[in-house]
Design an enzyme around this catalytic site. Structure first.
Site, mmCIF file in Angstrom:
data_model
loop_
_atom_site.group_PDB
_atom_site.id
_atom_site.type_symbol
_atom_site.label_atom_id
_atom_site.label_comp_id
_atom_site.label_asym_id
_atom_site.label_seq_id
_atom_site.Cartn_x
_atom_site.Cartn_y
_atom_site.Cartn_z
ATOM 1 N N ARG A 70 16.232 14.720 15.317
ATOM 2 C CA ARG A 70 14.775 14.796 15.451
ATOM 3 C C ARG A 70 14.309 14.555 16.880
ATOM 4 O O ARG A 70 13.387 15.221 17.348
ATOM 5 C CB ARG A 70 14.124 13.812 14.490
ATOM 6 C CG ARG A 70 14.386 14.172 13.033
ATOM 7 C CD ARG A 70 13.603 13.279 12.112
ATOM 8 N NE ARG A 70 13.865 13.619 10.722
ATOM 9 C CZ ARG A 70 13.262 13.049 9.703
ATOM 10 N NH1 ARG A 70 12.346 12.108 9.911
ATOM 11 N NH2 ARG A 70 13.546 13.389 8.467
ATOM 12 N N ASP A 170 -2.822 7.872 7.704
ATOM 13 C CA ASP A 170 -1.386 7.979 7.914
ATOM 14 C C ASP A 170 -1.107 7.671 9.378
ATOM 15 O O ASP A 170 -1.998 7.788 10.229
ATOM 16 C CB ASP A 170 -0.871 9.370 7.542
ATOM 17 C CG ASP A 170 0.611 9.357 7.175
ATOM 18 O OD1 ASP A 170 0.922 9.333 5.971
ATOM 19 O OD2 ASP A 170 1.459 9.343 8.093
#
Length: 300
Positions: A70, A170
């Protein structure tokens, strides 16, 4: 979480101890062969420390491959030639790349009406005050399935005119943008009944065929906002009736869990309900919350 932080428990002390151990077997010298960037145990320990400081995420030693994959994308995007160079640059700046760093290391697993029993308990709670008002927080909104499930439950239980506000937050800015847009592939809505699809969604036509958007009346009571659970700058000014914080705190160590629970306790009304994930147990915090159902707690 809901957004689920892709990590497992390690305290800062554990992170420091990890720096003294040899490279884990699953990441060993494979890093030296066939990888675009050099990747060392020291790089991984540095990432562990940074994501813990910024997001409270306790990153498990077995996540070497995930972290490399990632963050390699971030190196390509930013033009850095090594993890050492990228992480040093990151530590020296306080700009938007920190958000990209956090986004890269969080995983979002969610679905409409996931853990169905929670929505049945929510409906029962709503009926205790049918006239409202209701003020609810979904603290790990991910791509929106959870907050829209909450909003559907409110409208199905009390109607569309009851006073109701839902904060949907979030830590990952990209998934939050998806949630706010409220557009989904139709094949991702297969778990919803035809009645719900017709009542709450508009099907796309022409170039938008295969997509569906939530109707404005479902979207209207929801405010989408960025909230980092480990920071003490939560934006709530009015006490909350219920908080959904599901499948997030299993990725925090015990001291971080306790701090977050104390903050949730502060923003909830006495008797307010906390909905958590199936693997989360807060029996050590009975001074704050008491169990009132399967993974549902009441604020003391």
């Amino acid at each position: 979480m809901s957004t689920e932080y892709s990590a497992l428990h390690h305290s800062p002390a554990a992170v420091r101890r990890a720096a003294l151990r040899p490279v884990a077997d699953d990441a060993a010298e494979e890093a030296a062969e066939g990888r675009e960037f050099a990747w060392t145990q020291a790089d991984f320990v540095r990432v562990q420390a940074l994501i813990y400081q910024r997001a409270g995420i306790s990153l498990h030693d077995g996540k070497h491959a995930m972290v490399y994959s990632r963050l390699s994308r971030r190196l390509r995007e930013t033009g850095h030639k090594s993890f050492q160079e990228y992480l040093g640059w990151l530590e020296g700046h306080d700009g938007p790349e920190w958000q990209e760093f956090i986004n890269a290391l969080t995983t979002n697993l969610t679905a409409f009406f996931r853990e169905q029993h929670h929505f049945e308990i929510l409906a029962s709670l709503l009926r205790t005050r049918a006239a409202g008002p209701w003020n609810i927080w979904c603290s790990a909104a991910s791509t929106g399935e959870e907050p829209y499930s909450i909003a559907m439950t409110v409208q199905e239980t009390l109607g569309a005119s009851v006073p109701f506000k839902l904060a949907a937050s979030d830590i990952d800015s990209r998934v939050l943008a998806t949630a706010a847009a409220g557009v989904y592939r139709v094949d991702g809505l297969k778990g919803l009944s035809q009645e719900r699809l017709q009542r709450f969604f508009q099907r796309g036509k022409g170039g938008n065929a295969g997509l569906a958007r939530v109707k404005p009346e479902l979207r209207r009571p929801i405010e989408f906002l960025s909230v980092n659970l480990i920071r003490d700058d939560w934006p709530f000014r009015e006490p909350l009736d219920a908080v959904f914080c599901r499948n997030v705190m299993i990725y925090f160590d015990a001291p971080t869990q306790r701090r977050v629970l104390e903050r949730i306790h502060r923003v909830l009304k006495p008797g307010g309900m906390l909905f958590v994930g199936h693997a989360e147990n807060f029996s050590d915090s009975r001074d704050l919350f008491v169990l009132r159902g399967k993974t549902v707690y009441e604020r003391v």
